[in-house]
Design an enzyme around this catalytic site. Sequence first.
Site, PDB file in Angstrom:
ATOM      1  N   TYR A  62      -5.811   5.401  -7.019  1.00 49.37           N
ATOM      2  CA  TYR A  62      -6.054   5.293  -5.585  1.00 49.37           C
ATOM      3  C   TYR A  62      -7.456   4.733  -5.388  1.00 49.37           C
ATOM      4  CZ  TYR A  62      -6.836   6.677  -0.726  1.00 49.37           C
ATOM      5  OH  TYR A  62      -7.123   6.671   0.611  1.00 49.37           O
ATOM      6  N   TYR A 107       0.843  -1.199   0.000  1.00 53.22           N
ATOM      7  CA  TYR A 107       0.000   0.000   0.000  1.00 53.22           C
ATOM      8  C   TYR A 107       0.878   1.249   0.000  1.00 53.22           C
ATOM      9  CZ  TYR A 107      -4.342   2.525   1.154  1.00 53.22           C
ATOM     10  OH  TYR A 107      -5.456   3.339   1.141  1.00 53.22           O
TER      11      TYR A 107
END
Length: 389
Positions: free
Chosen positions: A342, A298
Amino acid sequence: MSVRARDSLGGRAAVVGIGATEFSKDSGRSELRLAAEAVRAALDDAGLTPADVDGLVTFTMDTSPEITVAQACGMGELSFFSRVHYGGGAACATVQQAALAVAAGVAEVVVCYRAFNERSGRRFGSGVTRREPTAEGVALGWSLPYGLLTPASWVAMAAQRYLYTYGTTPEEAFGPVAVTARRHAATNPAAYFHGRPITLAEHAASRWIAEPLRLLDCCQETDGGQALVVTSVERARDLPKPPAVIAAAAQGAGRAQEQMTSFYRHDLTGLPEMGVVARQLWRTSGLAPADIDVGILYDHFSPFVLMQLEEFGFCAPGEAAAFVTADRLPLNTHGGQLGEAYLHGMNGIAEAVRQLRGTSPNQVPSASRALVTAGTGVPTSGLVLAADG
């Protein structure tokens, strides 16, 4: 599951379908429509229909309720529905929830989804706005009055300590992460930054957002949707695409945990919540860092990629920048959230599935094991996905 013992979930469920909308800055349609499009695409990919679905999992921050998505997609009765808290930290936990339901016989086919207009609608980068009072929000009261109003500013505090502790600079430490992500995005047609790699010099010349974070250290703001289909390994073997077996799944929260503002721990140079996840993933899967073929970590902010590599034991504390520079692990081969989109980490799980299928635009030869992580700085989650057999 315990933080001290191996759990029995590994190998009992698999991701069998992935689907997404385009990734844009202005989708021009509702978040519900984005969710429905992604879910239908994932079911088509799995060779299943809405009638096969009896479970749904999403995030607490999602504006498209499970029953509404079920109606929009033409699903029937549901026997399982669940939401996971803590923003991007929920990404891999949605798959864990689905796998738990499948393994327990509570549901047979569970779809995990996330959809938002995070650029054209609510922009997380705008900081804390119109927040309802909550007990967990009290922690923000120690930071907001002093100007720490955005996720970038919260991460900047830990990033500055990391640089000081290890005697390095933003250019040396964070630049390689950003350049690696954009290199992969440049050859991924689905990525927003397709065809647009960057250099270390361009990273160093980008404007400050919250020192020591520059613009190119920060993830995008994206409109889009992503969905994943989870079912049993046995059923997966009868479906058209190779399954990505869930070898291990874990959630983690550390001591003195807050949401992005855990500044009162004894050390700001690591991510204890990800350490909890790492220990459980290695314990349950029986694997070690050397066994991983591709890492999907991430990357809402580049410094936290470095800390994750160190928490998982790929390298010693303070050595992650050199590890990335040496390209010792294929990292965020879709371009990550810095380069592709995102989507609160859900698109990263999809990339891990593509790698195991052999269909990634940046395919790692013979990839059979992938590590995927969810949002950092918050209670988080992770997965080890493996090729069947």
